[in-house]
Design a protein around this motif. Structure first.
Motif, PDB file in Angstrom:
ATOM      1  N   LEU A 108      -7.929  -9.449   5.722  1.00 46.98           N
ATOM      2  CA  LEU A 108      -6.581 -10.025   5.767  1.00 46.98           C
ATOM      3  C   LEU A 108      -5.623  -8.985   5.210  1.00 46.98           C
ATOM      4  O   LEU A 108      -5.192  -9.072   4.056  1.00 46.98           O
ATOM      5  N   PRO A 109      -5.271  -7.963   5.999  1.00 45.86           N
ATOM      6  CA  PRO A 109      -4.479  -6.842   5.477  1.00 45.86           C
ATOM      7  C   PRO A 109      -3.054  -7.252   5.151  1.00 45.86           C
ATOM      8  O   PRO A 109      -2.429  -8.040   5.869  1.00 45.86           O
ATOM      9  N   ALA A 110      -2.533  -6.703   4.059  1.00 44.92           N
ATOM     10  CA  ALA A 110      -1.174  -7.031   3.632  1.00 44.92           C
ATOM     11  C   ALA A 110      -0.253  -5.822   3.639  1.00 44.92           C
ATOM     12  O   ALA A 110       0.933  -5.946   3.930  1.00 44.92           O
ATOM     13  N   MET A 111      -0.797  -4.630   3.332  1.00 45.71           N
ATOM     14  CA  MET A 111       0.097  -3.486   3.133  1.00 45.71           C
ATOM     15  C   MET A 111      -0.671  -2.174   3.203  1.00 45.71           C
ATOM     16  O   MET A 111      -1.904  -2.144   3.242  1.00 45.71           O
ATOM     17  N   ALA A 112       0.103  -1.097   3.244  1.00 45.08           N
ATOM     18  CA  ALA A 112      -0.399   0.271   3.131  1.00 45.08           C
ATOM     19  C   ALA A 112      -1.538   0.544   4.114  1.00 45.08           C
ATOM     20  O   ALA A 112      -1.447   0.191   5.283  1.00 45.08           O
ATOM     21  N   ASP A 113      -2.628   1.149   3.615  1.00 40.66           N
ATOM     22  CA  ASP A 113      -3.720   1.540   4.506  1.00 40.66           C
ATOM     23  C   ASP A 113      -4.678   0.395   4.819  1.00 40.66           C
ATOM     24  O   ASP A 113      -5.684   0.602   5.500  1.00 40.66           O
ATOM     25  N   ASN A 135       6.602  -1.728   4.672  1.00 39.18           N
ATOM     26  CA  ASN A 135       7.108  -0.446   5.159  1.00 39.18           C
ATOM     27  C   ASN A 135       8.616  -0.338   4.964  1.00 39.18           C
ATOM     28  O   ASN A 135       9.132   0.714   4.572  1.00 39.18           O
ATOM     29  N   GLN A 136       9.332  -1.432   5.251  1.00 43.48           N
ATOM     30  CA  GLN A 136      10.784  -1.419   5.060  1.00 43.48           C
ATOM     31  C   GLN A 136      11.127  -1.226   3.583  1.00 43.48           C
ATOM     32  O   GLN A 136      12.083  -0.510   3.240  1.00 43.48           O
ATOM     33  N   VAL A 163       9.326   0.338   1.290  1.00 43.26           N
ATOM     34  CA  VAL A 163       9.048   1.720   0.893  1.00 43.26           C
ATOM     35  C   VAL A 163      10.122   2.658   1.422  1.00 43.26           C
ATOM     36  O   VAL A 163      10.590   3.562   0.707  1.00 43.26           O
ATOM     37  N   LEU A 164      10.527   2.472   2.671  1.00 46.88           N
ATOM     38  CA  LEU A 164      11.561   3.328   3.241  1.00 46.88           C
ATOM     39  C   LEU A 164      12.879   3.191   2.483  1.00 46.88           C
ATOM     40  O   LEU A 164      13.602   4.169   2.277  1.00 46.88           O
ATOM     41  N   LYS A 165      13.185   1.982   2.059  1.00 48.19           N
ATOM     42  CA  LYS A 165      14.453   1.724   1.374  1.00 48.19           C
ATOM     43  C   LYS A 165      14.414   2.157  -0.085  1.00 48.19           C
ATOM     44  O   LYS A 165      15.414   2.684  -0.620  1.00 48.19           O
ATOM     45  N   ASN A 166      13.277   1.947  -0.748  1.00 47.25           N
ATOM     46  CA  ASN A 166      13.205   2.162  -2.193  1.00 47.25           C
ATOM     47  C   ASN A 166      12.296   3.323  -2.590  1.00 47.25           C
ATOM     48  O   ASN A 166      12.090   3.549  -3.788  1.00 47.25           O
ATOM     49  N   GLY A 167      11.752   4.037  -1.600  1.00 51.92           N
ATOM     50  CA  GLY A 167      10.810   5.101  -1.914  1.00 51.92           C
ATOM     51  C   GLY A 167      11.385   6.167  -2.825  1.00 51.92           C
ATOM     52  O   GLY A 167      10.752   6.590  -3.802  1.00 51.92           O
ATOM     53  N   ARG A 168      12.603   6.619  -2.529  1.00 49.74           N
ATOM     54  CA  ARG A 168      13.207   7.682  -3.347  1.00 49.74           C
ATOM     55  C   ARG A 168      13.462   7.194  -4.773  1.00 49.74           C
ATOM     56  O   ARG A 168      13.237   7.932  -5.754  1.00 49.74           O
ATOM     57  N   LYS A 169      13.913   5.943  -4.907  1.00 49.21           N
ATOM     58  CA  LYS A 169      14.164   5.377  -6.233  1.00 49.21           C
ATOM     59  C   LYS A 169      12.869   5.289  -7.041  1.00 49.21           C
ATOM     60  O   LYS A 169      12.829   5.648  -8.227  1.00 49.21           O
ATOM     61  N   LEU A 170      11.791   4.803  -6.394  1.00 51.65           N
ATOM     62  CA  LEU A 170      10.500   4.712  -7.075  1.00 51.65           C
ATOM     63  C   LEU A 170      10.011   6.097  -7.481  1.00 51.65           C
ATOM     64  O   LEU A 170       9.467   6.286  -8.577  1.00 51.65           O
ATOM     65  N   SER A 171      10.210   7.071  -6.576  1.00 51.31           N
ATOM     66  CA  SER A 171       9.783   8.431  -6.862  1.00 51.31           C
ATOM     67  C   SER A 171      10.554   9.019  -8.037  1.00 51.31           C
ATOM     68  O   SER A 171       9.985   9.728  -8.878  1.00 51.31           O
ATOM     69  N   ARG A 216       4.211  -8.505  -2.981  1.00 51.42           N
ATOM     70  CA  ARG A 216       4.910  -9.614  -2.328  1.00 51.42           C
ATOM     71  C   ARG A 216       5.499  -9.164  -0.997  1.00 51.42           C
ATOM     72  O   ARG A 216       5.430  -9.885   0.007  1.00 51.42           O
ATOM     73  N   HIS A 217       6.056  -7.969  -0.973  1.00 50.21           N
ATOM     74  CA  HIS A 217       6.583  -7.438   0.285  1.00 50.21           C
ATOM     75  C   HIS A 217       5.452  -7.216   1.293  1.00 50.21           C
ATOM     76  O   HIS A 217       5.656  -7.385   2.501  1.00 50.21           O
ATOM     77  N   GLY A 218       4.275  -6.858   0.781  1.00 50.00           N
ATOM     78  CA  GLY A 218       3.133  -6.714   1.674  1.00 50.00           C
ATOM     79  C   GLY A 218       2.757  -8.039   2.307  1.00 50.00           C
ATOM     80  O   GLY A 218       2.506  -8.126   3.516  1.00 50.00           O
ATOM     81  N   TYR A 219       2.736  -9.096   1.501  1.00 46.73           N
ATOM     82  CA  TYR A 219       2.401 -10.421   2.016  1.00 46.73           C
ATOM     83  C   TYR A 219       3.450 -10.905   3.013  1.00 46.73           C
ATOM     84  O   TYR A 219       3.126 -11.552   4.012  1.00 46.73           O
TER      85      TYR A 219
END
Length: 550
Positions: A409-414, A121-122, A124-132, A113-116
């Motif tokens: 129709l790119p949404a996220m990541a690569d 990117n925001q 992942v930057l905000k929640n990346g450590r929590k997800l990890s 949903r964030h990709g759409y």
């Protein structure tokens, strides 16, 4: 499985013993070839393209006579019951996590949903450590499960092939004393290349998620440079350092950091192909295996075949955004897409999980919706003229394999990186999914289909892709067998395994030293020049005064 070594005196023998020696050598070699290696495949939880790429290699190794064991998390235990070419139920090992399938799907959909919405990117930057940290917790449960660890040890694993997104796989390999083989199921990321000792240059090698091409302006190179170093430190802080605690707790190579442990992989397989991707320098420990899941098309079901054939001379468009993306975007988006597709003469096969809305049901004669589509088989059909999709890696290589042009129709990541490469190679176009307009989508699809250059360029790339002595999965299997026998130390440069940090790798320390020396010389020259001038002025003044006195 070790390296086969024969003593030199086994070759220089007397004629009477020659036959016996030859027979002995043949027996040893037959025994070596007959007993396959024991491999463990860890692709994280067991979902998505990561799992499919890993399992494709597992199937290939199984068919070559090796023993392949695949780890999947308990929520995705349904993977065991799926049809496989060679793998059996006993070849799967379940590891427990404290989440249900619904919980994990909900997390994936939130990311999509964030990709759409254009905020991936925001997020992942905000929640990346929590997800990890959550992933690290699941990794810890693997080592706390005595039954599972003892079962894995009993398999006497020779090599672990792990998804490079999930650092836990490298810890499992070291815990089992096995060879370490990293598999990146996406296009190569420069910060990952740097980890494995492969030289990268931000001036022409775009960082992953940057959406940049290899030819960049000054501002793009500046941004790419910032992305390059930022990604390196973000990965180090978010996805590597948290595992140092686990290494110490379970006594897994406590003498090195997680970063150095990951860098010590014997082999790095990455899912890219230079027929499509931008070229860059390589080292022998890295092997391009893009297209692991590609294969010839199979016949369609009779109902689908009849629909495809009814398209006449206009052909068929394949539309797929993937299950998770489709379930994460509003219905209005599909209303917009439908408006664009109905203006085209082609028929459409669309993946739409669940019950399609009424406006799609009414258009069944032109747009056939299916919860799951045989995408590879459709792309290999002679009637297919274009693939409209979100820009995933597996879909890309299936299109390359069959020579089908793209609308992305790119949404996220690569996905943005793949879109840039498609446009640069002249095999497709892309549109931002967040600002999509029906008329613009119609125009772009029509252009890609009617302008023959897109198809011609893709057919050429497809020809290059096929002009190889082996399939990508066979290439991966060969190199895995190779490092099981010989290891990968000889293929790594001194820039890998933690021997060089960022400052050393990019000669920043040398440049600083040269700058300090140059500044020291310049300041010394300035000082001595100033002292010399003062001395000469004083001497001149003294002589002038003496002349006046006389």
């Amino acid at each position: 499985m070790g390296e086969l070594r024969l003593p030199l005196n086994a070759i220089c023998v007397s004629p009477r013993t020659n036959g016996l020696v030859v027979l002995s050598v043949m027996v040893v070699m037959f025994s070596y070839c007959a007993h396959g290696a024991n491999l463990l495949f860890f692709s994280g939880y067991g979902e998505g393209s990561h799992y499919l790429a890993s399992t494709a290699i597992a199937e290939e190794m199984c068919q070559k006579g090796h023993s392949a064991t695949v780890m999947v998390s308990s929520p995705f235990r349904y993977r065991i019951a799926e049809p496989h070419q060679c793998l059996l139920d006993k070849d799967f090992k379940l590891f427990k996590v404290n989440k249900s399938l619904d919980d994990m799907v909900a997390t994936i959909r939130e990311v999509m949903r964030h990709g759409y919405e254009g905020t991936f990117n925001q997020y992942v930057l905000k929640n990346g450590r929590k997800l990890s940290e959550n992933v690290k917790g699941d990794c810890e449960r693997i080592f706390l499960d005595d039954d599972l660890t003892q079962s894995l040890k009993s398999l006497k694993i020779d090599a672990v092939v792990y998804d490079s997104i999930f650092s836990c796989g490298a810890l499992i390999a070291q815990y089992l004393g096995a060879r370490v083989i990293a598999l990146s199921p996406t296009m190569i990321a420069p910060h990952q290349a740097r980890l494995h000792g492969i030289p990268t240059n931000p001036s022409y090698h775009p960082e992953v998620f940057s959406g940049l091409a290899s030819r960049m302006t000054f501002s793009e190179r500046l941004w790419n440079c910032l992305c390059h170093f930022g990604s390196y430190w973000f990965q180090l802080y978010t996805f590597q350092n948290p595992y140092d605690e686990l290494k110490l707790k379970f006594n897994i190579r406590p003498d090195v950091s997680t970063h150095d442990l990951l860098a010590s992989a014997d082999l790095w397989l990455f899912a890219s192909d230079f027929a499509f991707d931008f070229a860059f320098p390589m080292m022998p420990n890295a092997v391009a295996v893009g297209g692991l899941c590609t294969k010839p098309a199979k016949p369609l079901s009779q109902d689908l075949e009849d629909f495809v054939q009814s398209s006449g001379p206009h052909g068929v468009i394949v539309f797929s955004l993937g299950t998770y993306v489709t379930n994460s975007i509003p219905l209005e988006f599909f209303r917009l897409v439908t408006e664009a597709l109905t203006r085209l003469p082609q028929k459409v096969v669309m993946q739409y999980p669940g019950q399609p809305p009424d406006f799609l049901v009414k258009l069944r004669d032109q747009i056939r919706t299916m919860p799951w589509i045989p995408q590879n088989d459709l792309l290999g059909h002679e009637k297919t003229v274009a693939l409209v999709y979100q820009g995933g890696n597996n879909g890309l290589h299936e299109a390359v394999y069959h020579g089908i042009p793209l609308v992305i129709l790119p949404a996220m990541a690569d996905q943005h990186d793949i879109a840039v490469r498609a446009k640069d190679r002249g095999v497709g176009e892309s549109l931002e999914i967040q600002t999509l307009v029906a008329s613009e989508l119609e125009t772009v699809i029509r252009t890609v289909i009617t302008n023959t250059s897109y198809t011609e360029n893709m057919k050429r790339i497809s020809a290059i892709f096929h002009d190889r002595p082996e399939r990508p999965v066979q290439r991966a299997a060969y190199w895995i067998e190779h490092v099981i026998k010989y290891g990968g130390d000889y293929m790594r440069t001194s820039g890998s395994y933690g021997h060089l940090n960022v400052f050393q790798a990019y000669l920043i320390d040398v440049l600083v030293f040269i700058l300090v020396v140059a500044c020291t010389i310049a300041l010394s020259f300035r000082y001595f020049t100033k002292v010399s001038l003062r001395f000469l002025l004083a001497l001149s003044k003294s002589r002038s005064n003496k002349a006046k006195e006389q």
